[in-house]
Design an enzyme around this catalytic site. Sequence first.
Site, short mmCIF file in Angstrom:
data_model
loop_
_atom_site.label_atom_id
_atom_site.label_comp_id
_atom_site.label_asym_id
_atom_site.label_seq_id
_atom_site.Cartn_x
_atom_site.Cartn_y
_atom_site.Cartn_z
N CYS A 81 -8.72 0.71 22.15
CA CYS A 81 -8.54 1.81 23.11
C CYS A 81 -9.27 1.51 24.43
O CYS A 81 -8.78 1.85 25.51
CB CYS A 81 -9.07 3.13 22.54
SG CYS A 81 -8.26 3.59 20.99
N ARG A 131 -0.89 5.41 18.75
CA ARG A 131 -0.74 5.07 20.18
C ARG A 131 0.67 5.45 20.61
O ARG A 131 1.60 4.64 20.51
CB ARG A 131 -1.00 3.58 20.40
CG ARG A 131 -2.38 3.15 19.96
CD ARG A 131 -2.64 1.68 20.14
NE ARG A 131 -3.81 1.32 19.35
CZ ARG A 131 -5.07 1.56 19.70
NH1 ARG A 131 -5.33 2.09 20.88
NH2 ARG A 131 -6.07 1.24 18.91
C1 BEZ Z 1 -9.43 0.58 18.30
O1 BEZ Z 1 -10.06 -0.46 18.34
O2 BEZ Z 1 -9.08 1.19 19.30
C2 BEZ Z 1 -9.06 1.11 16.95
C3 BEZ Z 1 -8.79 0.22 15.93
C4 BEZ Z 1 -8.45 0.71 14.68
C5 BEZ Z 1 -8.39 2.07 14.47
C6 BEZ Z 1 -8.63 2.96 15.51
C7 BEZ Z 1 -8.96 2.49 16.77
#
Ligand code: BEZ
Length: 240
Positions: free
Chosen positions: A56, A139
């Site tokens: 993110c 997402r």
């Molecule tokens: C992230 O790195 O944004 C992420 C990865 C796995 C689950 C939720 C967020």
Amino acid sequence: MDPNQNEIHENAMPRIGAKAPSFTAVTTQGEINFPSDYEGNWVILFSHPADFTPVCTTEFMQFAVMEDEFEALNCKLVGLSIDGLFSHIAWLRTIQEKIEYKGMKNVEVKFPLIEDISMNVANKYGMVQPEESGTQAVRAVFFINPKGIIRAIIYYPLTLGRNFDEIKRALIGLQTSEEFNVALPADWRPGDDVIVPTAGSCGVAKERMEGEVEGITCYDWFFCTKKLSKEVIDSALLKS
Ligand code: BEZ
């Protein structure tokens, strides 16, 4: 006619062609009324799973770095996660003050990030997909046109960061399609030939196949293209 009759209701998956579900929300840039505050603009409304997570963080930096490019296309960005306002503020401050990634640093996120602890907005937009996560939004990317109609939706899972080249290509494609009443072939990019509406009568089909329509190339009666230059597209879409 009830203007909201086409609106999607709570927990339903929104659909292309539907009115963007309306809501009022607190954001990092103050309260917003959606989509009414954005009438006349395209909007990319997107969700991310959680603040202070690495994928993110890379996406937010990329959205922020490209914000001017979206703005030039008359498109506003609005983010959302199922986190609170203070978490959002702390995370955006950390991004700006501490994170340097792939040449991006001191990145200020100026577009609004919605707090959605109640999941009110996430549920309206089908952003929580329980088979992926019951507590984090996937997402999601919603492309909403200046009349508040959803024109495209892309979903990615938690572990895969979005492709920003595709997000921008999709926006330009949607705008081009609306502006010029054309369809766009696989992997289309501005400057490539575009597809003209299919012949609506036997007469038009015949004319086209007999080469009587100037400026179009037909592969078959139902599949005809024409040139549309990048310059013409840019001058129609880009704000001066
Ligand atoms: C992230 O790195 O944004 C992420 C990865 C796995 C689950 C939720 C967020």
